[in-house]
Design an enzyme around this catalytic site. Structure first.
Site, PDB file in Angstrom:
ATOM      1  N   ALA A 126      35.008  38.238  51.802  1.00 41.73           N
ATOM      2  CA  ALA A 126      35.061  38.472  50.347  1.00 41.73           C
ATOM      3  C   ALA A 126      34.228  39.655  49.883  1.00 41.73           C
ATOM      4  O   ALA A 126      34.118  39.889  48.672  1.00 41.73           O
ATOM      5  CB  ALA A 126      34.666  37.233  49.559  1.00 41.73           C
ATOM      6  N   ALA A 127      33.662  40.433  50.802  1.00 46.60           N
ATOM      7  CA  ALA A 127      32.889  41.611  50.381  1.00 46.60           C
ATOM      8  C   ALA A 127      33.770  42.602  49.628  1.00 46.60           C
ATOM      9  O   ALA A 127      33.403  43.100  48.562  1.00 46.60           O
ATOM     10  CB  ALA A 127      32.251  42.275  51.596  1.00 46.60           C
ATOM     11  N   GLY A 128      34.953  42.885  50.193  1.00 55.46           N
ATOM     12  CA  GLY A 128      35.868  43.807  49.526  1.00 55.46           C
ATOM     13  C   GLY A 128      36.389  43.261  48.213  1.00 55.46           C
ATOM     14  O   GLY A 128      36.535  44.009  47.232  1.00 55.46           O
ATOM     15  N   ASP A 129      36.666  41.968  48.170  1.00 56.01           N
ATOM     16  CA  ASP A 129      37.143  41.349  46.927  1.00 56.01           C
ATOM     17  C   ASP A 129      36.069  41.384  45.847  1.00 56.01           C
ATOM     18  O   ASP A 129      36.369  41.582  44.662  1.00 56.01           O
ATOM     19  CB  ASP A 129      37.570  39.901  47.197  1.00 56.01           C
ATOM     20  CG  ASP A 129      38.731  39.812  48.156  1.00 56.01           C
ATOM     21  OD1 ASP A 129      39.544  40.746  48.190  1.00 56.01           O
ATOM     22  OD2 ASP A 129      38.826  38.797  48.877  1.00 56.01           O
TER      23      ASP A 129
END
Length: 303
Positions: free
Chosen positions: A250-253
């Protein structure tokens, strides 16, 4: 003024399998832990935007099952408007299987389920028209994304496209409807056919290829190397915040949801929005899980 964001995207229940490393072909390996959590790129991005103070509504679909109820309730608990989430009686809620290594790297397998059964008829044009920004990813059908972006541009709504996973081509029609596109390095490589390297000349070449499709702006997220931004001829490499990564899920999200919550309609604050998104993403990787790892506005302010 509170920004209004609509997220068109995926709702998955994640099964997170922790392991020392990825097993070799034919190898049997014991997992160190298995947990279940709410996820899906759409859900993660919606929560990230909501936790930054945006007014968020979601367009998507779940199955008529316990997982569907779980995902609806999860978003509702995060103050995300769930009235435009459809319930599909014939296919299950989407699911993801996340293989998380001890070094924080992850590999993900997805079953689309109700996400892939979403149709153009399920779109709420009135909801989209009232938004400031529409976000979409490639975990719902391409035809639905294209139709939604057409609705958005008809009402002067900013469009943010996350071509993840890179299962579709960015068609000329969709490219021309997209204000900013955010692939990671793997997705950028699949979209352009150019091997992405953390090299300024290469990143400029990849960005040129992306912009040549008709998209006005791009951000290539590069994990621990930061992100590379192309706003027409204006280019810069945003270096990452230094943290000890625990879980990159979820880093990119988190980056995308935070960015969307900050962006001005004319992109005049793109530098500051990217910096804030980078901070939020850095905080997220220091925590396990997807939605549980996403920081609040106060936490980003205090970083």
């Amino acid at each position: 003024m509170t920004k209004k964001i609509v997220v068109l995207g995926s709702l998955n229940v994640d099964s997170i399998m922790k392991m020392p490393r990825m097993p070799l072909v034919g190898e049997t390996m014991a997992l160190t832990d298995v947990t279940t959590a709410p996820g899906g790129k759409g859900a993660n991005q919606a929560v990230a935007a909501a936790r930054q103070g945006a007014q968020v509504a979601f367009i998507g679909a779940v199955g008529q099952d316990n997982n569907g109820h779980f995902m609806r309730q999860t978003l509702a608990d995060q103050a995300v408007d769930v009235t435009a989430i459809q319930t599909n009686a014939t296919v299950p809620t989407g699911s993801a299987y996340i293989m998380l290594q001890d070094n924080g790297a992850n590999t993900i397998l997805i079953h689309g389920g109700a996400n892939q059964a979403l149709t153009v008829d399920d779109l709420d044009e009135e909801l989209i028209a009232q938004a400031d920004t529409l976000i979409a990813q490639f975990e719902v059908p391409l035809a639905v994304i294209t139709a939604a972006f057409k609705m958005a541009k008809a009402h002067n709504v900013q469009t943010v496209l996350n071509p993840a996973p890179a299962v579709y081509e960015v068609t000329p029609t969709l490219a021309n409807l997209t204000d900013i596109i955010l692939p990671n390095e793997t997705e950028a490589q699949l979209l352009t056919g150019i091997t992405v390297e953390n090299d300024l000349a290469v990143l400029n070449q990849v960005s040129d290829a992306i912009l040549a499709t008709g998209v006005a702006r791009s951000i290539i997220t590069l994990g621990e190397a930061g992100s590379f931004i192309a706003d027409g001829a204006n280019r810069w490499w945003a270096k990452p915040k230094k943290v000890a990564a625990v879980d990159t899920t979820a880093a990119g999200d988190t980056f995308i949801g935070t960015l969307a919550s900050e962006l001005a309609a004319d992109f005049s604050n793109l530098v500051d929005a990217v910096d804030r998104a980078s901070t939020a993403s850095a905080i997220a990787v220091t925590r396990p899980g997807a939605i549980p790892s996403i920081p609040t506005r106060e936490e980003v302010d205090q970083f």
